[in-house]
Write a protein that holds these residues in place. Structure first.
Motif, PDB file in Angstrom:
ATOM      1  N   HIS A 243       0.836  -1.206   0.000  1.00 50.00           N
ATOM      2  CA  HIS A 243       0.000   0.000   0.000  1.00 50.00           C
ATOM      3  C   HIS A 243       0.867   1.251   0.000  1.00 50.00           C
ATOM      4  O   HIS A 243       0.550   2.237  -0.673  1.00 50.00           O
ATOM      5  N   LEU A 244       1.955   1.225   0.760  1.00 49.50           N
ATOM      6  CA  LEU A 244       2.866   2.370   0.785  1.00 49.50           C
ATOM      7  C   LEU A 244       3.546   2.551  -0.568  1.00 49.50           C
ATOM      8  O   LEU A 244       3.740   3.677  -1.024  1.00 49.50           O
ATOM      9  N   LEU A 245       3.887   1.445  -1.191  1.00 46.33           N
ATOM     10  CA  LEU A 245       4.508   1.517  -2.511  1.00 46.33           C
ATOM     11  C   LEU A 245       3.542   2.118  -3.528  1.00 46.33           C
ATOM     12  O   LEU A 245       3.924   2.977  -4.330  1.00 46.33           O
ATOM     13  N   ALA A 246       2.269   1.707  -3.466  1.00 47.55           N
ATOM     14  CA  ALA A 246       1.263   2.247  -4.382  1.00 47.55           C
ATOM     15  C   ALA A 246       1.056   3.739  -4.127  1.00 47.55           C
ATOM     16  O   ALA A 246       0.954   4.538  -5.071  1.00 47.55           O
ATOM     17  N   LEU A 247       1.008   4.129  -2.856  1.00 44.70           N
ATOM     18  CA  LEU A 247       0.851   5.538  -2.507  1.00 44.70           C
ATOM     19  C   LEU A 247       2.037   6.351  -3.010  1.00 44.70           C
ATOM     20  O   LEU A 247       1.870   7.420  -3.597  1.00 44.70           O
TER      21      LEU A 247
ATOM     22  N   THR B 180       4.106   5.654  -5.443  1.00 41.59           N
ATOM     23  CA  THR B 180       4.093   5.699  -6.904  1.00 41.59           C
ATOM     24  C   THR B 180       3.074   6.721  -7.409  1.00 41.59           C
ATOM     25  O   THR B 180       3.358   7.494  -8.328  1.00 41.59           O
ATOM     26  N   THR B 181       1.900   6.740  -6.783  1.00 45.28           N
ATOM     27  CA  THR B 181       0.869   7.703  -7.167  1.00 45.28           C
ATOM     28  C   THR B 181       1.322   9.130  -6.916  1.00 45.28           C
ATOM     29  O   THR B 181       1.149  10.016  -7.759  1.00 45.28           O
ATOM     30  N   LEU B 182       1.908   9.368  -5.738  1.00 47.81           N
ATOM     31  CA  LEU B 182       2.389  10.706  -5.417  1.00 47.81           C
ATOM     32  C   LEU B 182       3.474  11.166  -6.378  1.00 47.81           C
ATOM     33  O   LEU B 182       3.487  12.321  -6.814  1.00 47.81           O
ATOM     34  N   LYS B 183       4.386  10.269  -6.722  1.00 45.84           N
ATOM     35  CA  LYS B 183       5.449  10.626  -7.674  1.00 45.84           C
ATOM     36  C   LYS B 183       4.864  10.983  -9.030  1.00 45.84           C
ATOM     37  O   LYS B 183       5.300  11.942  -9.675  1.00 45.84           O
ATOM     38  N   ALA B 184       3.874  10.212  -9.473  1.00 46.10           N
ATOM     39  CA  ALA B 184       3.258  10.464 -10.780  1.00 46.10           C
ATOM     40  C   ALA B 184       2.538  11.812 -10.789  1.00 46.10           C
ATOM     41  O   ALA B 184       2.666  12.592 -11.736  1.00 46.10           O
ATOM     42  N   ARG B 185       1.804  12.109  -9.717  1.00 48.31           N
ATOM     43  CA  ARG B 185       1.091  13.394  -9.658  1.00 48.31           C
ATOM     44  C   ARG B 185       2.062  14.558  -9.561  1.00 48.31           C
ATOM     45  O   ARG B 185       1.842  15.616 -10.143  1.00 48.31           O
ATOM     46  N   TRP B 186       3.128  14.369  -8.795  1.00 49.01           N
ATOM     47  CA  TRP B 186       4.142  15.422  -8.671  1.00 49.01           C
ATOM     48  C   TRP B 186       4.763  15.715 -10.036  1.00 49.01           C
ATOM     49  O   TRP B 186       4.975  16.871 -10.397  1.00 49.01           O
ATOM     50  N   GLU B 187       5.019  14.680 -10.788  1.00 48.87           N
ATOM     51  CA  GLU B 187       5.615  14.855 -12.119  1.00 48.87           C
ATOM     52  C   GLU B 187       4.653  15.588 -13.056  1.00 48.87           C
ATOM     53  O   GLU B 187       5.069  16.456 -13.834  1.00 48.87           O
TER      54      GLU B 187
END
Length: 62
Positions: free
Chosen positions: A4-8, A10-17
């Motif tokens: 779950h932390l990995l998914a979170l 990854t999502t945060l990195k994608a949105r930040w980008e």
């Protein structure tokens, strides 16, 4: 790392980008947040004033 932390993460990195590619995209969110904070501060101020006025009015002897 927990899945779950990995998914979170990854999502945060994608949105930040996405935000870095479109810097104006976050402007409206920032405006809404600042406006909400100002409204909350105004409501707290009004509540304090009402409480003080009510206390003062209740203290008046007729």
């Amino acid at each position: 790392m927990h899945p779950h932390l990995l998914a979170l993460w990854t999502t945060l990195k994608a949105r930040w980008e996405l935000l870095r590619q479109q810097p104006e995209a976050g402007y409206s969110t920032e405006t809404v947040l600042v406006t909400a904070l100002l409204v909350a501060a105004a409501l707290v101020t009004i509540a304090i004033i009402i409480a003080k006025v009510t206390t003062k009015a209740n203290g008046i002897e007729l």
